[in-house]
Design an enzyme around this catalytic site. Structure first.
Site, PDB file in Angstrom:
ATOM      1  N   ASN A 107       0.835  -1.204   0.000  1.00  0.00           N
ATOM      2  CA  ASN A 107       0.000   0.000   0.000  1.00  0.00           C
ATOM      3  C   ASN A 107       0.871   1.257   0.000  1.00  0.00           C
ATOM      4  OD1 ASN A 107      -2.213  -1.850   0.731  1.00  0.00           O
ATOM      5  ND2 ASN A 107      -1.136  -1.892   2.693  1.00  0.00           N
ATOM      6  N   GLU A 154       8.521  -5.069  -0.860  1.00  0.00           N
ATOM      7  CA  GLU A 154       7.406  -4.115  -0.734  1.00  0.00           C
ATOM      8  C   GLU A 154       7.890  -2.690  -1.016  1.00  0.00           C
ATOM      9  OE1 GLU A 154       4.743  -5.675  -0.764  1.00  0.00           O
ATOM     10  OE2 GLU A 154       5.573  -7.574  -0.020  1.00  0.00           O
TER      11      GLU A 154
END
Ligand code: PHE
Ligand code: ZN
Length: 904
Positions: A277, A310
């Protein structure tokens, strides 16, 4: 074609060919959350406009598990209908932007699927990839719709002191007015447009480790790692990994952090490893928390890769995202490649880099090759799916990374970096396809083989299945030439009968009797080099001739595993022993040892040799293993890899018909023989690599621990046969004294897997010591569920573990630690002649499916390869799958997996 049904009728097949652009764009989104575990209220105010490129049609918003309270268009009540879960609005303005306001509620506490908004340990988390945002509000839940987000979170100040969302904190404070006593708010603005799958919020009682950094360009950034109070002492490694990631991406690819604030938050309830995210990564605790007392070297290195992975998504995935979910490997294959390169670049030397490469290839071959040969086989860019969650696969990730790696091989490291720069120059801020990526890498390198062969190269994206490369060599002593004939083929996969030839980069060397690489000179005189030659194979059959080859060489083919293929070459044992002793390419050196072991295993499996007491491995092999173990120059991590036999799963893949019990018995017997024949050498290895100095998780000291761990396991195994109690005693001592989890857990494993009586007290003490450490308890469960079966004792033990007070099926890590460790990682215990393992599997799949379909569907895949099994396993596995498939109430996730497994 595959027929699927669920209680609502047939599930829809989504096809890549059906892609069409969205009928509306969403420019901005203002979300206001009133967070309450039982009932959270979500106000969603969006600005939309029609996409002028698409014919006028109603707006159809995705939604799932939502209660709809109100819909306003430009502030006025509007008519709408609900159609198959979608919110449909007609008569929207034809021109210009309009505002749509939707008010819904959802129930985070009841959300056990961990997709959408859910509660874990009294905190709120979200997971929106791939299609979780529709469980938060009605939306165009597709990655090509990118919007600006402003998010306000409102919640009880005491219970939820920390309120986080993507981007920058704009405002926060106490809420006023009646009904708002004790409540506070925070407003976050994300400066970057994003697809909704990158939305995130977190609210709860969390603490954080902070670090301020300055980029090369002199910009200041704040890095934060949020964890539960009590876990702060396990955040240092994650923070260091994050800092190293920021530095690496800027140094290697010129990609700098584009946010003032970058946050990582850990949760113990998470379906996957972690999620990228924008600016607010959410991680499974397993990939954040580590200190030497609770985490192993493998945990430390996984944390480094996942934090890197990530973080690297911030550019590859977030700045440029996927047009649709068929393009998933655009971000995942590329980002896995980047995290692999990151870990390699952090290695101190070439040997450590090779160790990392071998580990990555081992994952590819034990997990992806079987997938590519089974019922779920799909191309790196699939053509259709029923449930996108089922396509977060080793093919999309690991094979996708190999495809990117081959591009780098074809254009060179500098050329690849140029390609990445062009990719961002062209597509920054947009949602694109795998074609766009490959085109950019090729266009930045117009003279490269990739550029010349691009359409054919892209078959790696469209054709499923692992190509098989068959090589034959011939030496002409009189002419002093060596010719290698290569042919490629690829087996049929579901829906793809015939395959066209792939572009296969084959890195080659010729090893002489002295052990050194011979100079390579091609027939046409074009190349003369010492070391490796890159042959770019494009035809079904090709040959290459080297001239002035003074002696008959041993070919070293596919160095560094230069392509994700199966390689057949009819090596003699003597040739393999030469490569094992000398190949300058460490990957093929390791591979030679694996081939020797595999060859013995396959012969023994096919024979009816009684395994007890027999001499299974020939002296030459044993001696070769001894020389590797005692070698003065090789490092410990590499030795550990060479001395580890190929896994049961890998052996099974090489066979037409699989008898898991025979494979297990043969491999165990080989292991036992290596244990006793090398007993003195194992003892030397154990003593020579004793702990030296304070614990550090670097590659050199973790290699030492890996080798001593293997030595201890082997010494305990040998002791089992000889009845000696010295080594089990030493293992028990190491278990008690170790100052780090790696040594402690290796010692415990040695006791458990040799079935020694000391395993029982050790397991009990381990539980007492770590009863408050959930990640360590996962290891405790996994060790028992994955332990070596001797007479069928593992399954009853596993059933007992399910009743343990610390077991919890709702927590994916815990469910995996027991159920997956047994069903997917312990073939010798799972495949039982009485079918009880399969019965256990079907019960768990059904039980989990009611809680968490994504986790259930992964477990469902444990029987993917049932068709290869020998009887009675084959029939009873089929029955177990049918029992699952016969249930009417199944998620799409599990339905798709079992239907494919049963399809012919
Ligand atoms: N996109 C995540 C990653 O690879 C994986 C993920 C997928 C996590 C779906 C959660 C849900 O980094
Ligand atoms: Zn990823």
């Amino acid at each position: 074609m595959l027929q699927l049904r669920d209680s609502n009728g047939p599930a829809a097949v989504i096809r890549r060919a059906d892609y069409s652009a969205p009928a509306f764009w969403i420019d901005s989104v203002h979300l206001t959350f009133d967070l309450d575990p039982a009932k959270t209220r979500v106000l969603n105010k969006m600005t939309l406009r029609r996409n002028p490129d698409v014919s006028v049609q109603p707006l159809r918003l995705d939604g799932e598990a939502l209660n709809l309270a109100r819909v306003l268009v430009n502030g006025q009540g509007a008519s709408f209908k609900l159609d198959g879960g979608k919110l449909v609005l007609e008569n929207l303005p034809l021109e210009g932007a309009f505002e749509l306001e939707i008010f819904t509620t959802c129930e985070p506490l009841k959300n056990t699927s961990l997709s959408g908004l859910y509660v874990s340990n009294d905190s709120f988390f979200t997971q929106c990839e791939a299609e979780g945002f529709r469980r938060i509000t009605y939306f165009l839940d597709r990655p090509d719709v990118m919007a600006n987000y402003t998010v306000t979170l409102r919640a009880d100040q005491q219970k939820y002191p920390v309120l986080l969302s993507n981007g920058n904190l704009m405002d926060s404070g106490a809420l006023e007015g009646t009904g708002n006593e004790g409540r506070h708010f925070a407003t976050w603005v994300d400066p970057h447009k994003k697809p909704c799958y990158l939305f995130a919020l977190v609210a709860g009682q969390l603490v954080c480790r902070e670090q301020r950094i300055t980029s090369r360009a002199g910009k200041e950034h704040l890095l934060q790692v949020y964890v539960r109070p009590g876990d702060m002492d396990k955040t240092e490694h994650a923070m260091h990994s994050l800092m190293a990631s920021v530095v690496w991406d800027e140094a290697r690819f010129g990609l700098a952090l584009d946010l003032e604030r970058f946050m990582i938050v850990a949760t113990s309830d998470f379906n996957m490893g972690a999620m990228e995210n924008k600016g607010l990564n959410i991680f499974n605790t397993k990939y954040v928390l580590a200190n030497q007392a609770t985490a192993t070297d493998a945990d430390f290195s996984n944390i480094e890769s996942v934090v890197g992975h990530e973080y690297f998504h911030n550019w590859t995935g977030n700045r440029i995202t996927c047009r649709d979910w068929f393009q998933l490997s655009l971000k995942e294959g590329l980002t896995v490649f980047r995290d692999q390169e990151f870990s390699m670049d952090l290695c101190a030397d070439a040997s450590a880099r090779a160790v990392k490469r071998i580990e990555d290839v081992r994952v590819l071959r034990t997990a992806q090759f079987p997938e590519d040969a089974g019922p779920m086989a799909h191309p790196v860019r699939p053509d259709s799916y029923i449930e996108i969650n089922n396509f977060y696969t080793v093919t999309i990730y690991e094979k996708g990374a190999e495809v990117v790696r081959m591009m780098q091989t074809l254009v060179g490291r500098a050329g690849f970096a140029k390609g990445i720069t062009l990719y961002f120059a062209r597509h920054d801020g947009s949602a694109v396809t795998c074609d766009d990526f490959a085109q950019a890498i090729a266009d930045a390198n117009p003279d490269s083989a990739l550029s010349k062969l691009l359409p054919q190269f892209k078959r790696w994206y469209s054709q499923a299945g692992t190509p098989r490369l068959q090589a034959k060599g011939s030496y002409d002593a009189a002419a002093q030439t060596y010719t290698l004939n290569l042919s490629q083929s690829c087996a049929a996969t579901p829906g793809q009968e015939a395959k066209e030839p792939f572009v296969i980069p084959v890195s080659l060397g010729l090893v002489g009797s002295s052990g050194a690489d011979l100079p390579l000179q091609l027939q046409d005189g074009s190349t003369s080099e010492r070391g490796s030659h890159l042959l770019v194979m494009t035809q079904a059959d090709e040959s290459i001739t080297f001239v002035n080859v003074a002696e008959e060489p041993v070919p070293s083919i596919l160095r560094g595993f230069s392509a994700p293929v199966l390689l057949d070459f009819d090596y003699s044992d003597a040739q393999l022993l030469t490569l094992l002793a000398f190949d300058p390419d460490p990957f093929n050196r390791w591979e030679a040892g694996q081939r020797l072991a595999l060859r013995s295993a396959i012969q023994l499996i096919a024979s009816d040799t009684l395994l007890t007491g027999a001499t299974l491995l020939n002296d030459a092999y044993i001696e070769a293993m001894r020389s590797v173990l005692r070698h003065l120059a090789l490092d410990a991590a590499f030795k550990e890899l060479v001395l580890t036999l190929p896994s049961e799963t890998y052996i099974a893949e090489q066979l037409e018909v699989v008898d898991p019990q025979r494979i297990h018995a043969v491999r165990e017997a080989m292991r036992a023989q290596l244990a006793s024949a090398l007993a003195a050498d194992w003892q030397w290895a154990f003593e020579a690599h004793a702990p030296n100095g304070a614990y550090r998780p670097d590659t050199v000291s973790s290699g030492r621990r890996a080798l001593t761990g293997l030595a201890l396991t082997q010494l305990c195994l040998a002791a089992r046969d000889s009845g000696d109690s010295v080594w089990p005693g030493k293992a028990y001592q190491r278990f008690k004294d170790a100052d780090n989890m790696t040594d402690r857990f290796n010692a415990l494993t040695a006791l458990v897997n040799s079935g020694h009586a000391l395993a029982t007290p050790a397991l009990a003490q381990f539980h007492t010591l770590f009863k408050n450490e959930e990640l360590v308890l996962d290891k405790w469960f996994a060790l028992q569920a994955g332990s070596c079966d001797r007479g069928g004792q593992v399954l009853p033990a596993v059933r007992q573990l399910l009743k343990h007070p610390d077991f919890n099926l709702r927590n994916p890590n815990r469910a995996r630690s027991v159920i997956f460790s047994y069903c997917s990682a312990n073939p010798g215990a799972f495949h039982r002649a009485d079918a009880a393992g399969y019965v256990f599997w079907s019960e768990r799949v059904l039980e989990l499916d009611r809680i968490n379909p994504q986790v259930a569907a992964r477990l469902a895949r444990a029987l993917d390869r049932w068709k290869k099994l020998a009887e009675p396993y084959r029939s009873s596995a089929r029955q177990a799958i049918e029992r699952v498939a016969d249930k009417l109430e199944l998620s799409n996730d599990v339905r798709e997996v079992v239907s494919r497994a049963l399809a012919d």
